[in-house]
Structures are given as C-alpha cells and as structure tokens.
Design a protein around this motif. Structure first.
Motif, mmCIF file in Angstrom:
data_model
loop_
_atom_site.group_PDB
_atom_site.id
_atom_site.type_symbol
_atom_site.label_atom_id
_atom_site.label_comp_id
_atom_site.label_asym_id
_atom_site.label_seq_id
_atom_site.Cartn_x
_atom_site.Cartn_y
_atom_site.Cartn_z
ATOM 1 N N PRO A 56 -6.389 47.435 -10.061
ATOM 2 C CA PRO A 56 -7.597 48.080 -10.378
ATOM 3 C C PRO A 56 -8.551 48.319 -9.150
ATOM 4 O O PRO A 56 -8.731 47.174 -8.209
ATOM 5 N N VAL A 76 -13.581 47.624 -11.382
ATOM 6 C CA VAL A 76 -12.710 47.908 -12.462
ATOM 7 C C VAL A 76 -12.124 47.021 -13.240
ATOM 8 O O VAL A 76 -11.506 46.073 -12.561
ATOM 9 N N THR A 95 -12.848 58.208 -16.686
ATOM 10 C CA THR A 95 -13.144 57.043 -15.747
ATOM 11 C C THR A 95 -13.437 57.402 -14.528
ATOM 12 O O THR A 95 -13.349 56.986 -13.267
ATOM 13 N N LEU A 110 -9.735 50.132 -20.389
ATOM 14 C CA LEU A 110 -10.482 50.267 -18.842
ATOM 15 C C LEU A 110 -11.962 49.948 -18.958
ATOM 16 O O LEU A 110 -12.593 50.518 -20.010
ATOM 17 N N VAL A 162 -9.220 46.148 -16.302
ATOM 18 C CA VAL A 162 -7.803 46.489 -17.033
ATOM 19 C C VAL A 162 -7.394 45.275 -17.918
ATOM 20 O O VAL A 162 -7.191 44.262 -17.454
#
Length: 395
Positions: free
Chosen positions: A226, A230, A216, A242, A232
């Motif tokens: 995050p 991004v 990542t 992710l 999660v």
C-alpha cells in the motif's frame, strides 16, 4: 460523509460535464478544468467518453464544495456507478504516488482521459507543473504513436493497461526503446500475465503493478504494497478492505443500499471502502489480488477462484491472455470454462496440461479467441465471455 449531496448542504459547487473523444485537445480541456476544481477555482468535473450516455440530472446536481470530480466506474461486470472524489483524496493520491515513485514529473497520457487512471495522469502531471503529453487515441492505441509522443515530450512517467504493454513489447524497436526511458510505468486496470511482466522487466522496463479502483482515486497498492497513508485489511473470507485519505466520499445516483454501505468512516474520520475483491498475503508481505468475490465459481459444491485457473493457463506455452468464467450446468451447478488468446493453441491440450494441478477447477471447455472482449479500461468482459459459451447467468 456518506451522502455527498445532502438536500441542504452548507456549501456547494456545480458539476459540469467534460466530454472527451480521445483527442489531445479534449484531454487538455479536461485536465485544465479538473485542476481548477482541485484548487477550488471552478466546478466539479464529470468526465464522459465517446458513446457514454448523457449524465442524468441526479449526477449533475450540485455537490459539497469539497468535491472535485464525479467519475463513473468501469468493472468487468455490473452497471457503472458514479463515484464522488473529494479534492483532498485526489491530492493525497498524487502525493503518495510521487512519494513512492520519485520526484514529481511530466506524464504521458496513453489511456482514455475520462477513466480514473487517465484523469489521474492529467492531475499528477499538472500538479508537477508540467501539463501531460497526450496521445491521440481517436484511432486506438498505436505503438508507433506512443513512441513518437514519448520521444517528443520527454515524460518521466506513464500508465498503461496490460494489453497496451503487450503491444509495445511485440512491436519492439522504437516503441520498446521509448518504454525503457520512463522512470516508472504504472500497470493496472486488469491482471497481467506474469510472463509478460517478466519479459518487460528483462527488457529494462521499470514496471510498477498497481491495484485500486475509482473508489480509491485509482491505484493505491503498488507492487503489492500500500502507498503511504493507505491501509489494507483482509476479512475472514479474504475480502479486501482499503482505507485512508485516498478513499472516495461515496456514490451518487442510482445505487443500492448495500453498495452505499461499502463506504465506511472510522471514529477518527478516516474513510474506508469494502471492495468486492478477494486477496491474500504472500510470504513476503505483499498483497496478492485473487479476483472479484462475485466471480468465484461454485462447481459441484467447490469454490473456484478464476484467477487461480487463469494463472495455470497463462503458464502454458503460447498463452498470452486468459479469462475464466462459470456457466450454468444442470449437474454441477456451474462448470468452469476458459477463453484464451495466443499462438498455435490446442484447446484439448491446454485442458490436459492444467488438469492435474487444478482438479475439479480445471476448465471443462476452452475457446481460443483472436482477442478477449474488453470493457472499460482494458478489463476482460466476463459477461461477454460467458455469453460466448452460451451462458447468460451469473454463476
């Protein structure tokens, strides 16, 4: 993009090895070469560190023109893997970091440059228009050298692993004074003792804990939340997924089909990565990382997350570090054991102190070590800890 090096890509660029040895000059060369790759003006980089084996031909084969770097992973277990990082992912990571921390600024590099966290320090600083200040790490990390470099360069940001943070706190004086000057100090690479975090924050250090990996582009969850862009999600068993622009294009080299399948693409082209970590949502909406799924210990039919036992041990007076693993046991399948580091520790007293709250998860053996064995960028070497107790099998 699951195959980052197809047989007949339409547009390719070369991959060059950039060796580093802990010196500022080597880090500066890597930073300049990586920035050129990021801007499309040079080959993709494959950083290597002292003692690393020479990259194989498949790792140095040409890559898609969108790729800026190929970085090898560092984990607590297992063989390293080569991760393919597109330029857009590296840029997205840097931009999201500044969106969370503050305005772009100069960074101090106190980590090995060839790991993703070190490479990102170089790139974030370069994108801010100020080459990173670099510590000389050829003789290891020294608090006095950190203080001198920080005072001289006036950097706004730095990134550390927990072992480095603890050394700076213990050194106090100029080292701690220098640490207080940073706008933000990213802390990642391994789980940190909550008491050390509290001690640093009480001393005025502006810490930001990070979670992420080479796949990542480094840290993508800051203080449990995050970064922008991004995503999660948690699977039913707690496995962390992710997603977003910072996710790598995939692996290259000798990896299994299951490892390649960890990378996914959504219908809109967003990249995703199924980690090997377990997590849970805290009451305040922050992500809590519980540890690696393959580190879970099954003892007498009960699943034990090492992180749960480690937190209990770290809550005991004098314990500075802890690593919990499972070793083969003819009766229980596996037994829980722990290695700890600290001052004036009594193994039997530690076991007795944590047993009431842990039940079957309580360690059956505790070893007091001068230092935990580490691998990569400050990660506990669980295989070495397991070997210390006479166990060589994964449990």
């Amino acid at each position: 993009m699951r195959d980052p090096s197809p047989a007949y890509p339409r547009s390719v660029r070369a991959v060059v090895t950039v060796p580093t040895d802990g010196s500022p000059d080597a880090a500066a060369r890597l930073g300049a070469t990586a920035l050129a790759a990021l801007e499309g003006d040079g080959p993709a980089v494959l950083p290597t560190g002292p003692g690393d084996p020479a990259p194989t031909d498949d790792l140095l084969a040409p890559v898609d023109d969108a790729v800026a770097a190929v970085v090898t992973t560092t984990g607590s277990t297992g063989a390293p893997k080569a991760v393919v990082l597109p330029a857009d992912a590296l840029r997205a990571s840097a931009d999201a970091t500044y969106a969370r921390l503050g305005p772009p600024g100069r960074w101090l590099l106190a980590l090995p440059a060839h790991h993703i966290a070190g490479l990102q320090v170089l790139l974030r600083s370069a994108r801010a228009g100020a080459p990173a200040a670099v510590m000389d790490l050829r003789e290891g990390f020294r608090p006095a050298a950190f203080a001198e470099t920080a005072t001289r360069c006036g950097a706004a940001y730095t990134s550390l692993v927990p072992t480095q943070l603890l050394r700076l706190l213990d050194a106090g004086g100029p080292a701690l004074d220098a640490l207080r000057t940073f706008t933000a100090v990213l802390l990642g690479g391994a789980a940190a003792d909550p008491s050390v975090l509290g001690r640093a924050r009480a001393a005025g250090v502006r810490l930001v804990t990070t979670y992420g990996m080479s796949e990542t582009c480094g840290g993508c969850v800051y203080d449990g939340r995050p970064l922008d862009g991004v995503t999660v999600t948690l699977e039913e068993d707690g496995r962390i997924r992710l997603g977003g622009a910072t996710v790598a294009a995939g692996y290259r080299g000798a990896v299994s089909d299951a490892e390649r399948a960890a990378f996914t693409d959504s219908a809109d082209g967003t990249r995703g990565f199924r980690t090997n970590d377990l997590g849970a949502w805290r009451a305040d909406g922050r992500l809590e990382v519980l540890g690696r799924a393959d580190d879970v210990i099954v003892t007498g039919g009960e699943k034990v997350a090492p992180a749960t036992v480690e937190r209990a041990l770290l809550a005991q007076a004098g314990v500075r570090e802890a690593c919990v693993v499972g070793v083969p046991d003819p009766e229980w399948g596996s037994r829980v054991v722990a290695a700890v580091v600290g001052d004036d520790l009594d193994p039997d007293a530690l076991r007795a102190a944590v047993a009431p709250g842990l039940g079957r998860a309580a360690p059956r053996s505790v070893a007091v070590l001068e230092a935990l064995p580490l691998r990569g960028i400050g990660k506990p070497d669980r295989s070495a800890v397991r070997a210390h107790f006479g166990g060589s099998e994964r449990t």
